[in-house]
Design a protein around this motif. Sequence first.
Motif, PDB file in Angstrom:
ATOM      1  N   MET A   1       0.843  -1.192   0.000  1.00  0.00           N
ATOM      2  CA  MET A   1       0.000   0.000   0.000  1.00  0.00           C
ATOM      3  C   MET A   1       0.880   1.245   0.000  1.00  0.00           C
ATOM      4  N   THR A   2       0.554   2.163  -0.822  1.00  0.00           N
ATOM      5  CA  THR A   2       1.296   3.416  -0.811  1.00  0.00           C
ATOM      6  C   THR A   2       0.403   4.525  -0.270  1.00  0.00           C
ATOM      7  N   GLY A   3       1.052   5.609   0.090  1.00  0.00           N
ATOM      8  CA  GLY A   3       0.280   6.754   0.571  1.00  0.00           C
ATOM      9  C   GLY A   3      -0.321   6.552   1.940  1.00  0.00           C
ATOM     10  N   ILE A   4       0.219   5.586   2.673  1.00  0.00           N
ATOM     11  CA  ILE A   4      -0.316   5.343   4.006  1.00  0.00           C
ATOM     12  C   ILE A   4       0.087   6.492   4.922  1.00  0.00           C
ATOM     13  N   LEU A   5      -0.891   6.970   5.600  1.00  0.00           N
ATOM     14  CA  LEU A   5      -0.642   8.077   6.511  1.00  0.00           C
ATOM     15  C   LEU A   5      -0.288   7.503   7.872  1.00  0.00           C
ATOM     16  N   ASP A   6       0.879   7.783   8.363  1.00  0.00           N
ATOM     17  CA  ASP A   6       1.300   7.224   9.639  1.00  0.00           C
ATOM     18  C   ASP A   6       1.144   8.275  10.729  1.00  0.00           C
ATOM     19  N   ILE A   7       0.126   8.075  11.561  1.00  0.00           N
ATOM     20  CA  ILE A   7      -0.003   8.989  12.696  1.00  0.00           C
ATOM     21  C   ILE A   7       0.162   8.201  13.983  1.00  0.00           C
ATOM     22  N   ASN A   8       0.914   7.109  13.874  1.00  0.00           N
ATOM     23  CA  ASN A   8       1.112   6.253  15.029  1.00  0.00           C
ATOM     24  C   ASN A   8       2.145   6.830  15.977  1.00  0.00           C
ATOM     25  N   HIS A   9       2.931   7.767  15.486  1.00  0.00           N
ATOM     26  CA  HIS A   9       4.072   8.185  16.284  1.00  0.00           C
ATOM     27  C   HIS A   9       3.742   9.338  17.192  1.00  0.00           C
ATOM     28  N   ALA A  10       4.319   9.258  18.351  1.00  0.00           N
ATOM     29  CA  ALA A  10       3.995  10.194  19.423  1.00  0.00           C
ATOM     30  C   ALA A  10       4.133  11.634  18.969  1.00  0.00           C
ATOM     31  N   GLY A  11       3.161  12.409  19.347  1.00  0.00           N
ATOM     32  CA  GLY A  11       3.256  13.850  19.141  1.00  0.00           C
ATOM     33  C   GLY A  11       2.926  14.294  17.732  1.00  0.00           C
ATOM     34  N   LYS A  12       2.795  13.336  16.833  1.00  0.00           N
ATOM     35  CA  LYS A  12       2.543  13.722  15.451  1.00  0.00           C
ATOM     36  C   LYS A  12       1.048  13.609  15.184  1.00  0.00           C
ATOM     37  N   GLY A  13       0.414  14.726  14.967  1.00  0.00           N
ATOM     38  CA  GLY A  13      -1.030  14.697  14.804  1.00  0.00           C
ATOM     39  C   GLY A  13      -1.454  15.138  13.430  1.00  0.00           C
ATOM     40  N   LEU A  14      -2.750  15.007  13.197  1.00  0.00           N
ATOM     41  CA  LEU A  14      -3.376  15.469  11.962  1.00  0.00           C
ATOM     42  C   LEU A  14      -4.046  16.794  12.234  1.00  0.00           C
ATOM     43  N   ARG A  15      -3.930  17.726  11.341  1.00  0.00           N
ATOM     44  CA  ARG A  15      -4.572  19.033  11.541  1.00  0.00           C
ATOM     45  C   ARG A  15      -5.911  19.088  10.832  1.00  0.00           C
ATOM     46  N   PHE A  16      -6.893  19.596  11.547  1.00  0.00           N
ATOM     47  CA  PHE A  16      -8.200  19.895  10.952  1.00  0.00           C
ATOM     48  C   PHE A  16      -8.535  21.317  11.346  1.00  0.00           C
TER      49      PHE A  16
END
Length: 307
Positions: A1-16
């Motif tokens: 799979m490509t383009g996988i968004l990895d937000i598993n890592h500490a402190g790294k969030g998604l902005r809305f």
Amino acid sequence: MTGILDINHAGKGLRFGEAEVTRIQDYHGPGFISTFMFPDFRPEMWRQHESWLVPHFYDPAEDRIRTSIHSWLVRTRHHTILIDSCIGNHKQRPTNPRFHMRNEPWLERLAAAGAAPEDIDFVMCTHLHSDHVGWNTRLENGRWVPTFPNARYLFTRREFERWDERLPGHVPRESEQFVFSDSVLPVEEAGQMELIDEGYTVDDLLTVEAAPGHTPGHVKIRLRGHGEHALFCGDVIHHPVQLPFPELYSIFDDDRSMALQTRLAVLDDCARNDILLLPTHFADPFLCRIESTGNSCAPSYLPKWGR
Ligand SMILES: [Zn+2]
């Protein structure tokens, strides 16, 4: 799979817009045997979608689904909000060895994401099953106390009443034994519980919406960013195989036909409106957008991974 968004890592969030969303993991790995979790699961289902289901979401050798149990941490300009609180530590869960008497560093993961228990202003539970309320409390000197001392815990009234063992006519469920008394009642006793109804909003950004079926008072929570929407859907959908086969019900669904109606409505909403779906139990990469591949007579969907 490509383009996988990895937000598993500490402190790294998604902005809305002004909100930031971070995933806090409690469990990731093998889950139930496929036909236990989904009684109508058939081998041709995973074979038909093997290219993306295996090995990320299904292990054919063991016939086990792969799963995740995580919270979503939402930080707005004004508040820090926890959506669902996973399994928790030291809880007696005799019917499920994976949940029983755990000792996992969930609080350390929360800290790594930049939040202490004292920072949480609201805890929102999509429903009151054991894997969504566990960290509501922690064991302190032999007593269950709220983990988040400054939080208001928001439960829907209908859901609370479903599990309130003190009400006449209460119907117990074996898999939820002890859950009300160790993870819900102590919050009420501490005066930190607020019973809410659908339509409740936090910071004009998060809105609670009814999503019944899995449990009677199950809700979904909609996040409206600037031009970008996301949906925390709890257990409306448990596993990506339910995208091409939404009719697959989970053994834990309280009302299967209502759960299916809710699932189809949510998937249709996401597909039509390009909404990011944030479930509780999808394994890595944890979230997706939805593409409709069926029609009104035979609805089916596929995931679009990545933001
Ligand atoms: Zn769940």
